[in-house]
Design a protein around this motif. Structure first.
Motif, PDB file in Angstrom:
ATOM      1  N   VAL A  70       0.861  -1.193   0.064  1.00  0.00           N
ATOM      2  CA  VAL A  70      -0.005  -0.027   0.039  1.00  0.00           C
ATOM      3  C   VAL A  70       0.840   1.305  -0.205  1.00  0.00           C
ATOM      4  O   VAL A  70       0.708   2.204  -0.788  1.00  0.00           O
ATOM      5  CB  VAL A  70      -0.873   0.099   1.132  1.00  0.00           C
ATOM      6  N   THR A  71       1.887   1.506   0.897  1.00  0.00           N
ATOM      7  CA  THR A  71       2.669   2.818   1.204  1.00  0.00           C
ATOM      8  C   THR A  71       3.860   2.720   0.444  1.00  0.00           C
ATOM      9  O   THR A  71       4.452   3.711  -0.215  1.00  0.00           O
ATOM     10  CB  THR A  71       2.736   2.740   2.567  1.00  0.00           C
ATOM     11  N   LYS A  72       4.394   1.354  -0.357  1.00  0.00           N
ATOM     12  CA  LYS A  72       5.474   1.228  -0.919  1.00  0.00           C
ATOM     13  C   LYS A  72       6.615   1.718   0.149  1.00  0.00           C
ATOM     14  O   LYS A  72       7.770   1.933  -0.436  1.00  0.00           O
ATOM     15  CB  LYS A  72       5.503   2.241  -2.082  1.00  0.00           C
ATOM     16  N   LYS A  73       6.653   1.617   1.215  1.00  0.00           N
ATOM     17  CA  LYS A  73       7.690   1.867   2.240  1.00  0.00           C
ATOM     18  C   LYS A  73       8.526   0.430   2.527  1.00  0.00           C
ATOM     19  O   LYS A  73       7.590  -0.482   2.941  1.00  0.00           O
ATOM     20  CB  LYS A  73       7.378   2.936   3.358  1.00  0.00           C
ATOM     21  N   PRO A  74       9.708   0.675   2.744  1.00  0.00           N
ATOM     22  CA  PRO A  74      10.134  -0.576   3.133  1.00  0.00           C
ATOM     23  C   PRO A  74      10.198  -1.261   4.681  1.00  0.00           C
ATOM     24  O   PRO A  74      10.185  -0.089   5.604  1.00  0.00           O
ATOM     25  CB  PRO A  74      11.779  -0.337   2.816  1.00  0.00           C
ATOM     26  N   TYR A  75      10.129  -2.356   5.019  1.00  0.00           N
ATOM     27  CA  TYR A  75       9.939  -2.643   6.326  1.00  0.00           C
ATOM     28  C   TYR A  75      10.892  -4.050   6.389  1.00  0.00           C
ATOM     29  O   TYR A  75      11.038  -4.870   5.426  1.00  0.00           O
ATOM     30  CB  TYR A  75       8.769  -2.989   6.920  1.00  0.00           C
ATOM     31  N   SER A 112     -15.860  -3.998   1.220  1.00  0.00           N
ATOM     32  CA  SER A 112     -16.934  -3.823   2.293  1.00  0.00           C
ATOM     33  C   SER A 112     -16.217  -3.555   3.532  1.00  0.00           C
ATOM     34  O   SER A 112     -15.346  -4.270   4.167  1.00  0.00           O
ATOM     35  CB  SER A 112     -17.796  -5.074   2.437  1.00  0.00           C
ATOM     36  N   SER A 113     -16.261  -2.267   4.014  1.00  0.00           N
ATOM     37  CA  SER A 113     -15.498  -1.791   5.355  1.00  0.00           C
ATOM     38  C   SER A 113     -16.166  -2.321   6.489  1.00  0.00           C
ATOM     39  O   SER A 113     -15.795  -2.493   7.229  1.00  0.00           O
ATOM     40  CB  SER A 113     -15.309  -0.421   5.217  1.00  0.00           C
ATOM     41  N   GLN A 114     -17.464  -2.875   6.210  1.00  0.00           N
ATOM     42  CA  GLN A 114     -18.494  -3.722   7.256  1.00  0.00           C
ATOM     43  C   GLN A 114     -18.011  -4.895   7.349  1.00  0.00           C
ATOM     44  O   GLN A 114     -17.949  -5.548   8.561  1.00  0.00           O
ATOM     45  CB  GLN A 114     -19.822  -3.494   6.852  1.00  0.00           C
ATOM     46  N   GLU A 115     -17.229  -5.595   6.396  1.00  0.00           N
ATOM     47  CA  GLU A 115     -16.878  -7.067   6.511  1.00  0.00           C
ATOM     48  C   GLU A 115     -15.316  -6.999   6.846  1.00  0.00           C
ATOM     49  O   GLU A 115     -14.837  -8.144   7.209  1.00  0.00           O
ATOM     50  CB  GLU A 115     -17.488  -7.954   5.186  1.00  0.00           C
ATOM     51  N   LEU A 116     -14.415  -6.413   6.211  1.00  0.00           N
ATOM     52  CA  LEU A 116     -13.243  -6.292   6.336  1.00  0.00           C
ATOM     53  C   LEU A 116     -12.533  -5.057   7.019  1.00  0.00           C
ATOM     54  O   LEU A 116     -12.946  -4.135   7.159  1.00  0.00           O
ATOM     55  CB  LEU A 116     -12.515  -6.020   4.689  1.00  0.00           C
ATOM     56  N   VAL A 117     -11.724  -5.608   8.010  1.00  0.00           N
ATOM     57  CA  VAL A 117     -10.860  -4.678   9.088  1.00  0.00           C
ATOM     58  C   VAL A 117      -9.570  -4.385   8.584  1.00  0.00           C
ATOM     59  O   VAL A 117      -8.818  -5.499   8.269  1.00  0.00           O
ATOM     60  CB  VAL A 117     -11.013  -5.271  10.283  1.00  0.00           C
ATOM     61  N   GLY A 118      -9.324  -3.281   8.271  1.00  0.00           N
ATOM     62  CA  GLY A 118      -7.600  -2.891   7.735  1.00  0.00           C
ATOM     63  C   GLY A 118      -7.723  -2.983   6.342  1.00  0.00           C
ATOM     64  O   GLY A 118      -6.325  -2.624   6.032  1.00  0.00           O
ATOM     65  N   PHE A 119      -8.724  -3.281   5.431  1.00  0.00           N
ATOM     66  CA  PHE A 119      -8.244  -3.008   4.025  1.00  0.00           C
ATOM     67  C   PHE A 119      -7.965  -1.732   3.437  1.00  0.00           C
ATOM     68  O   PHE A 119      -8.627  -0.840   3.939  1.00  0.00           O
ATOM     69  CB  PHE A 119      -9.380  -3.615   3.309  1.00  0.00           C
ATOM     70  N   GLN A 120      -6.943  -1.610   2.738  1.00  0.00           N
ATOM     71  CA  GLN A 120      -6.654  -0.528   1.988  1.00  0.00           C
ATOM     72  C   GLN A 120      -6.340  -0.741   0.546  1.00  0.00           C
ATOM     73  O   GLN A 120      -5.443  -1.806  -0.029  1.00  0.00           O
ATOM     74  CB  GLN A 120      -5.415   0.390   2.552  1.00  0.00           C
TER      75      GLN A 120
END
Length: 532
Positions: free
Chosen positions: A92-97, A507-515
């Motif tokens: 999502v962010t394209k930042k390294p971890y 569906s933000s009602q069904e999925l938590v944390g999706f981006q």
């Protein structure tokens, strides 16, 4: 004794004895981009960890899952969940971890880094992840004989050495500021499994990621299950995932609107507003571009004025609003404006038919007729007649040749073309300017035979600029990249017309944390199903 692999100078690798490890110092600013830990996972109380995520995927399943060669939209996205690099880029962010690494690399000196592996990490078959697996994984991608698409993106690496079972040392040919952004190009694979049967591994991959692949059936679905022994930073928050392969756009929309799936990629532009009444829909600006390229071996397209004329001729506002319903941004540089390294190019091709006609006249070109090759990708096919309309309007008689991508590139690679318009998006592999520019402007098929630009002074200057930039940092690096962006815009050999926006529904009602992600694919890292 320590094991290591040295980049092949003649297409082979040698096992050698490494010397004593030098005392290390903390890494300071070795990455070209910022670093960040993955987003905090949603509270466990909100998530049903026994639930299955249902997704709608738009692209066809083809090719191998082996991360050394996987380049398809579906296999690459699947591999985000199945494999890990030492350092990965968040989709999502394209930042390294730090992924399989316990932490980001420790810088020993300007060209040496040490990396400790995550303690007790295992592959999906239960085998421990060792430094030997890391050496093997890098070695096979670096080997020119491997045929890997990714060899050139890590060719700054000189050696990868196993210091002990849990530590590797990487040396580079020169100081390289983008190392954190590039290490994830290589996914770590189990040496014993790959060597036993490489083809079987490609069909039934074994990684160390939060999900294991159970089955993959073309035109049906890909099934994943949680890997319970995963101990990394992004554990699976669902018991599994079903990726339903729904190439038919109406089938995806129906599945999303009826609740059969919880997320879908590639929402048809025409359905965005209607679907928004029953789901969350967001169009994310991507790097993904539509480019126009020329065969510079064929007159008059060896003349930069003619190439520029065709760009100035295009009414991009009309093309984007009519053909894409506003879901794109006209290019003002090689990168979209949302990218941190964006620089407005010295030449911006605003709609200027008078200038187009003037440039053609200045070049001595009259009654120009072209066959414009393009692909039958849905959204590209919608745009093609609008491109023809603009070109016809400035006196460039245009005949469209719309075909499947493979058919189009067969003509391009045979040299049987003058002008082509096609989509492309290498940002799924990384988002630093060097990687993105080298995709099309490296010493490869694009410059050597497709555009035939590689034997020019301007191309030599571009290569010099890119070679300089990768050894720089900060403002100096950005200034050199800016020169490269300006050169690409001025020469217009292969250059973007627009950067797409990618509509995703969930569906933000069904999925938590999706981006939604700014590339093709869906990411369910740190995503769970809401408890009912």
């Amino acid at each position: 004794m320590n094991r290591h692999v040295t980049r092949a100078r003649k297409g082979r690798f040698a096992m050698v004895i490494a010397g004593t490890v030098a005392a290390s110092v903390a890494l300071a600013g070795c990455g070209g981009g910022s670093t960040a830990e993955p987003e905090e996972s949603a509270a466990a109380a909100e998530i049903d960890t026994d639930a299955i995520i249902e997704a709608g995927i738009s692209y066809s399943l083809n090719g191998s899952f082996d991360p050394m060669i996987a380049s398809g939209a579906v296999t690459v996205a699947a591999n985000w969940h199945v494999f890990e690099g030492l350092v990965d880029l968040d989709p999502v962010t394209k930042k390294p971890y730090a992924a399989l690494a316990a932490d980001l690399p420790t810088k020993v000196d300007d060209t040496t880094y040490e990396i400790d592996l995550r303690a007790d990490a295992t592959f999906h078959n239960g085998d421990p992840v060792t430094a030997d697996d890391v050496v093997f994984s890098y070695g096979r991608v670096l080997d020119p004989a491997s045929g890997s698409l990714f060899t050139t993106y890590i060719d700054f690496i000189d050696t990868v050495t196993a210091v002990d079972d849990d530590t590797v040392r990487i040396t580079t040919d020169y100081p390289y500021s983008l190392i954190n952004d590039r290490l994830g190009i290589v996914k770590i694979v189990p040496k014993a499994v790959v060597e036993a049967d490489p083809e079987a591994f490609g069909a039934n991959p074994v990684g160390s990621g939060p999900y294991a692949l159970v089955s993959a059936t073309p035109e049906d679905k890909i099934v994943f299950e949680r890997y319970d022994d995963y101990n990394g930073p992004r554990p699976a928050l669902a018991a599994g995932m079903n990726w339903n392969l729904l190439a038919d756009a109406s089938a995806r929309v129906t599945a999303m609107s009826t609740g059969t799936i919880q997320a879908m990629e590639d929402v048809p532009y025409i359905d965005v507003d209607a679907l928004a009444s029953s789901a969350d829909v967001e169009s994310v600006q991507s790097f993904g571009l539509l480019f126009m390229m020329f065969n510079t071996d064929v007159a008059p397209f060896d003349d930069v004025r003619v190439r520029q004329a065709l760009f100035y001729a295009l009414d991009m506002d009309k093309i984007i609003e009519t053909g894409l319903l506003g879901n794109a941004t006209a290019a003002t540089s090689f990168l979209p404006e949302t990218y941190p390294n964006y620089h407005e190019a010295s030449t911006v091709y605003t709609y200027d038919p008078e200038k187009a006609e003037s440039l053609l006249e200045e070049a001595g070109v009259e009654d120009l007729a072209i066959t414009l090759l393009t692909t039958d990708t849905g959204w590209v096919k919608e745009i093609a007649p609008l491109v023809k309309e603009s070109l016809d309007a400035v006196g460039v008689k245009t005949t469209l040749d719309i075909g499947q991508s493979a058919s189009m590139y067969e003509k391009v690679d045979s040299g049987d073309y003058t002008v082509a318009v096609a989509p492309g998006d290498p940002s799924v592999f990384g988002s630093d300017p060097d990687l993105l520019m080298n995709w099309w402007y490296g010493d490869n098929v694009w410059t050597n035979t497709r555009t035939n630009w590689s034997d020019t002074e301007d191309y030599a200057l571009l290569r010099e600029l890119l070679g300089t930039a990768i050894q720089q940092e900060g403002d100096a690096q950005q200034e050199t990249w800016n020169e490269a962006f300006d050169l690409l815009s001025d020469q217009a050999v292969l250059y973007p017309l627009l950067h797409r926006k990618l509509p995703t529904a969930w569906s933000s009602q069904e999925l938590v944390g999706f981006q939604p992600v700014p590339t093709t694919g869906l990411s369910f890292l740190d995503v769970g199903v809401a408890a009912k």
